[in-house]
Write a protein that holds these residues in place. Structure first.
Motif, PDB file in Angstrom:
ATOM      1  N   ARG A 139       0.854  -1.193   0.000  1.00 12.72           N
ATOM      2  CA  ARG A 139       0.000   0.000   0.000  1.00 12.72           C
ATOM      3  C   ARG A 139       0.889   1.242   0.000  1.00 12.72           C
ATOM      4  NH1 ARG A 139      -2.532  -0.787   4.721  1.00 12.72           N
ATOM      5  NH2 ARG A 139      -4.035  -2.090   3.673  1.00 12.72           N
ATOM      6  N   ALA A 140       0.519   2.238  -0.799  1.00 12.69           N
ATOM      7  CA  ALA A 140       1.269   3.502  -0.844  1.00 12.69           C
ATOM      8  C   ALA A 140       1.044   4.289   0.437  1.00 12.69           C
ATOM      9  CB  ALA A 140       0.840   4.328  -2.049  1.00 12.69           C
ATOM     10  N   LYS A 141       2.137   4.734   1.073  1.00 10.12           N
ATOM     11  CA  LYS A 141       2.039   5.516   2.298  1.00 10.12           C
ATOM     12  C   LYS A 141       1.900   7.006   2.016  1.00 10.12           C
ATOM     13  CE  LYS A 141       4.825   4.177   5.690  1.00 10.12           C
ATOM     14  NZ  LYS A 141       6.097   3.745   6.340  1.00 10.12           N
ATOM     15  N   ARG A 142       2.067   7.389   0.748  1.00 13.38           N
ATOM     16  CA  ARG A 142       1.921   8.791   0.384  1.00 13.38           C
ATOM     17  C   ARG A 142       1.520   8.892  -1.086  1.00 13.38           C
ATOM     18  NH1 ARG A 142       8.036  11.083  -0.266  1.00 13.38           N
ATOM     19  NH2 ARG A 142       7.263  11.889  -2.208  1.00 13.38           N
ATOM     20  N   THR A 143       1.031  10.035  -1.478  1.00  7.58           N
ATOM     21  CA  THR A 143       0.671  10.282  -2.865  1.00  7.58           C
ATOM     22  C   THR A 143       1.943  10.499  -3.670  1.00  7.58           C
ATOM     23  OG1 THR A 143      -1.469  11.210  -2.286  1.00  7.58           O
ATOM     24  CG2 THR A 143      -0.548  11.859  -4.425  1.00  7.58           C
ATOM     25  N   ILE A 144       2.022   9.871  -4.836  1.00  7.33           N
ATOM     26  CA  ILE A 144       3.188   9.974  -5.702  1.00  7.33           C
ATOM     27  C   ILE A 144       2.796  10.708  -6.981  1.00  7.33           C
ATOM     28  CG2 ILE A 144       4.933   8.691  -7.003  1.00  7.33           C
ATOM     29  CD1 ILE A 144       5.207   8.382  -3.964  1.00  7.33           C
ATOM     30  N   ARG A 145       3.558  11.739  -7.312  1.00  7.41           N
ATOM     31  CA  ARG A 145       3.316  12.512  -8.538  1.00  7.41           C
ATOM     32  C   ARG A 145       4.434  12.248  -9.547  1.00  7.41           C
ATOM     33  NH1 ARG A 145      -0.535  16.447  -7.802  1.00  7.41           N
ATOM     34  NH2 ARG A 145      -1.192  16.690  -5.645  1.00  7.41           N
ATOM     35  N   ASN A 146       4.124  12.449 -10.801  1.00  2.00           N
ATOM     36  CA  ASN A 146       5.112  12.255 -11.854  1.00  2.00           C
ATOM     37  C   ASN A 146       6.198  13.321 -11.757  1.00  2.00           C
ATOM     38  OD1 ASN A 146       6.494  11.515 -14.131  1.00  2.00           O
ATOM     39  ND2 ASN A 146       4.935  12.259 -15.573  1.00  2.00           N
ATOM     40  N   ASP A 147       7.438  12.852 -11.609  1.00  2.00           N
ATOM     41  CA  ASP A 147       8.574  13.770 -11.538  1.00  2.00           C
ATOM     42  C   ASP A 147       9.193  13.997 -12.916  1.00  2.00           C
ATOM     43  OD1 ASP A 147       9.793  11.358 -12.012  1.00  2.00           O
ATOM     44  OD2 ASP A 147      11.046  11.373 -10.221  1.00  2.00           O
ATOM     45  N   GLY A 148       8.512  13.519 -13.921  1.00  2.00           N
ATOM     46  CA  GLY A 148       8.992  13.664 -15.290  1.00  2.00           C
ATOM     47  C   GLY A 148       9.560  12.377 -15.854  1.00  2.00           C
ATOM     48  N   THR A 149       9.614  11.339 -15.049  1.00  3.13           N
ATOM     49  CA  THR A 149      10.169  10.062 -15.504  1.00  3.13           C
ATOM     50  C   THR A 149       9.098   9.070 -15.925  1.00  3.13           C
ATOM     51  OG1 THR A 149      10.236   9.196 -13.231  1.00  3.13           O
ATOM     52  CG2 THR A 149      12.215  10.309 -14.040  1.00  3.13           C
ATOM     53  N   PHE A 150       7.828   9.404 -15.729  1.00  2.00           N
ATOM     54  CA  PHE A 150       6.739   8.497 -16.113  1.00  2.00           C
ATOM     55  C   PHE A 150       6.196   8.948 -17.471  1.00  2.00           C
ATOM     56  CE2 PHE A 150       2.690   6.424 -16.197  1.00  2.00           C
ATOM     57  CZ  PHE A 150       2.858   5.277 -15.437  1.00  2.00           C
ATOM     58  N   PRO A 151       6.401   8.149 -18.509  1.00  2.99           N
ATOM     59  CA  PRO A 151       5.980   8.564 -19.851  1.00  2.99           C
ATOM     60  C   PRO A 151       4.454   8.637 -20.005  1.00  2.99           C
ATOM     61  CG  PRO A 151       6.760   6.293 -19.871  1.00  2.99           C
ATOM     62  CD  PRO A 151       7.002   6.813 -18.496  1.00  2.99           C
ATOM     63  N   GLY A 152       4.021   9.622 -20.770  1.00  3.90           N
ATOM     64  CA  GLY A 152       2.608   9.747 -21.084  1.00  3.90           C
ATOM     65  C   GLY A 152       1.790  10.498 -20.054  1.00  3.90           C
ATOM     66  N   LYS A 153       2.425  10.969 -18.998  1.00  3.70           N
ATOM     67  CA  LYS A 153       1.730  11.743 -17.956  1.00  3.70           C
ATOM     68  C   LYS A 153       2.452  13.079 -17.798  1.00  3.70           C
ATOM     69  CE  LYS A 153      -0.898   8.257 -16.443  1.00  3.70           C
ATOM     70  NZ  LYS A 153      -2.336   8.231 -16.433  1.00  3.70           N
ATOM     71  N   ASP A 154       1.688  14.104 -17.455  1.00  2.00           N
ATOM     72  CA  ASP A 154       2.282  15.428 -17.226  1.00  2.00           C
ATOM     73  C   ASP A 154       3.078  15.439 -15.923  1.00  2.00           C
ATOM     74  OD1 ASP A 154       1.141  16.490 -19.516  1.00  2.00           O
ATOM     75  OD2 ASP A 154      -0.680  17.116 -18.459  1.00  2.00           O
ATOM     76  N   ILE A 155       4.094  16.276 -15.875  1.00  2.00           N
ATOM     77  CA  ILE A 155       4.862  16.452 -14.647  1.00  2.00           C
ATOM     78  C   ILE A 155       3.928  17.000 -13.571  1.00  2.00           C
ATOM     79  CG2 ILE A 155       6.722  17.769 -13.554  1.00  2.00           C
ATOM     80  CD1 ILE A 155       8.230  17.611 -16.210  1.00  2.00           C
ATOM     81  N   GLU A 178      -3.525  -1.680  -9.149  1.00  2.00           N
ATOM     82  CA  GLU A 178      -4.667  -2.275  -9.831  1.00  2.00           C
ATOM     83  C   GLU A 178      -5.671  -1.239 -10.318  1.00  2.00           C
ATOM     84  OE1 GLU A 178      -5.342  -4.472  -6.190  1.00  2.00           O
ATOM     85  OE2 GLU A 178      -5.374  -6.299  -7.421  1.00  2.00           O
ATOM     86  N   SER A 179      -5.924  -0.210  -9.504  1.00  2.00           N
ATOM     87  CA  SER A 179      -6.994   0.730  -9.838  1.00  2.00           C
ATOM     88  C   SER A 179      -6.671   1.588 -11.057  1.00  2.00           C
ATOM     89  CB  SER A 179      -7.302   1.623  -8.634  1.00  2.00           C
ATOM     90  OG  SER A 179      -6.151   2.347  -8.274  1.00  2.00           O
ATOM     91  N   THR A 180      -5.382   1.895 -11.273  1.00  2.00           N
ATOM     92  CA  THR A 180      -5.008   2.754 -12.394  1.00  2.00           C
ATOM     93  C   THR A 180      -4.247   2.013 -13.491  1.00  2.00           C
ATOM     94  OG1 THR A 180      -2.912   3.345 -11.331  1.00  2.00           O
ATOM     95  CG2 THR A 180      -4.817   4.783 -10.899  1.00  2.00           C
ATOM     96  N   GLY A 181      -3.669   0.874 -13.129  1.00  2.00           N
ATOM     97  CA  GLY A 181      -2.834   0.149 -14.075  1.00  2.00           C
ATOM     98  C   GLY A 181      -1.441   0.731 -14.188  1.00  2.00           C
ATOM     99  N   ASN A 182      -1.156   1.786 -13.403  1.00  2.00           N
ATOM    100  CA  ASN A 182       0.174   2.403 -13.428  1.00  2.00           C
ATOM    101  C   ASN A 182       1.192   1.498 -12.754  1.00  2.00           C
ATOM    102  OD1 ASN A 182      -0.783   4.694 -14.670  1.00  2.00           O
ATOM    103  ND2 ASN A 182      -0.994   5.852 -12.772  1.00  2.00           N
ATOM    104  N   ARG A 183       2.360   1.405 -13.338  1.00  2.00           N
ATOM    105  CA  ARG A 183       3.488   0.693 -12.737  1.00  2.00           C
ATOM    106  C   ARG A 183       4.499   1.755 -12.333  1.00  2.00           C
ATOM    107  NH1 ARG A 183       6.231  -4.469 -15.510  1.00  2.00           N
ATOM    108  NH2 ARG A 183       4.070  -5.149 -15.279  1.00  2.00           N
ATOM    109  N   VAL A 184       4.697   1.914 -11.026  1.00  2.00           N
ATOM    110  CA  VAL A 184       5.473   3.026 -10.478  1.00  2.00           C
ATOM    111  C   VAL A 184       6.617   2.490  -9.624  1.00  2.00           C
ATOM    112  CG1 VAL A 184       5.337   5.103  -9.043  1.00  2.00           C
ATOM    113  CG2 VAL A 184       3.390   4.440 -10.459  1.00  2.00           C
ATOM    114  N   GLY A 185       7.802   3.086  -9.762  1.00  2.00           N
ATOM    115  CA  GLY A 185       8.949   2.738  -8.934  1.00  2.00           C
ATOM    116  C   GLY A 185       8.905   3.507  -7.624  1.00  2.00           C
ATOM    117  N   LYS A 213      -2.305   7.435  -5.450  1.00  2.00           N
ATOM    118  CA  LYS A 213      -2.846   8.136  -4.284  1.00  2.00           C
ATOM    119  C   LYS A 213      -2.514   7.368  -3.022  1.00  2.00           C
ATOM    120  CE  LYS A 213      -6.691  10.250  -6.714  1.00  2.00           C
ATOM    121  NZ  LYS A 213      -8.139  10.271  -6.910  1.00  2.00           N
ATOM    122  N   LYS A 214      -2.316   8.095  -1.951  1.00  2.00           N
ATOM    123  CA  LYS A 214      -2.054   7.479  -0.653  1.00  2.00           C
ATOM    124  C   LYS A 214      -3.151   6.454  -0.354  1.00  2.00           C
ATOM    125  CE  LYS A 214      -1.488   8.591   4.214  1.00  2.00           C
ATOM    126  NZ  LYS A 214      -1.466   9.650   5.228  1.00  2.00           N
ATOM    127  N   GLY A 215      -2.734   5.266   0.042  1.00  2.00           N
ATOM    128  CA  GLY A 215      -3.684   4.212   0.390  1.00  2.00           C
ATOM    129  C   GLY A 215      -3.970   3.236  -0.733  1.00  2.00           C
TER     130      GLY A 215
END
Length: 98
Positions: A26-42, A73-80, A48-50
């Motif tokens: 489970r994510a302990k905090r909200t993660i935003r694109n820092d510019g390394t995730f393709p196809g999403k705006d910075i 699962e909810s977004t299909g995003n694969r995040v480091g 989202k947290k939780g």
């Protein structure tokens, strides 16, 4: 030029990864694109947290940290994400406090 700051002098790589492939986390905090995730705006929210997902990859960063590739699962995003940004989801529903 990038300004990379280390979180601490602790080197996680001296031990085994905390999470394993297939672990539910489970994510302990909200993660935003820092510019390394393709196809999403910075600045766009990637996780989202939780939100819960599964560890699908384990890599390293700066020869210091493990980076866990988590598929949400909810977004299909694969995040480091780092260990400190995640918590284990136990089958009993209890949280793991490091």
């Amino acid at each position: 030029m990038t300004n990379i700051s280390r979180d601490s002098d602790h080197v996680e790589l001296e031990g085994p990864p905390y999470f394993d492939y297939g672990d539910r986390v489970r994510a302990k905090r909200t993660i935003r694109n820092d510019g390394t995730f393709p196809g999403k705006d910075i600045g766009e929210v990637l996780v989202k947290k939780g939100e819960e997902g599964f560890v699908v990859n384990i890599g390293t960063f700066l020869q210091q940290f493990y980076i866990y590739g988590v598929e949400f699962e909810s977004t299909g995003n694969r995040v480091g994400m780092k260990r400190k940004e995640l918590e284990m989801v136990n089958l009993s529903g209890e949280e793991d406090d490091e």
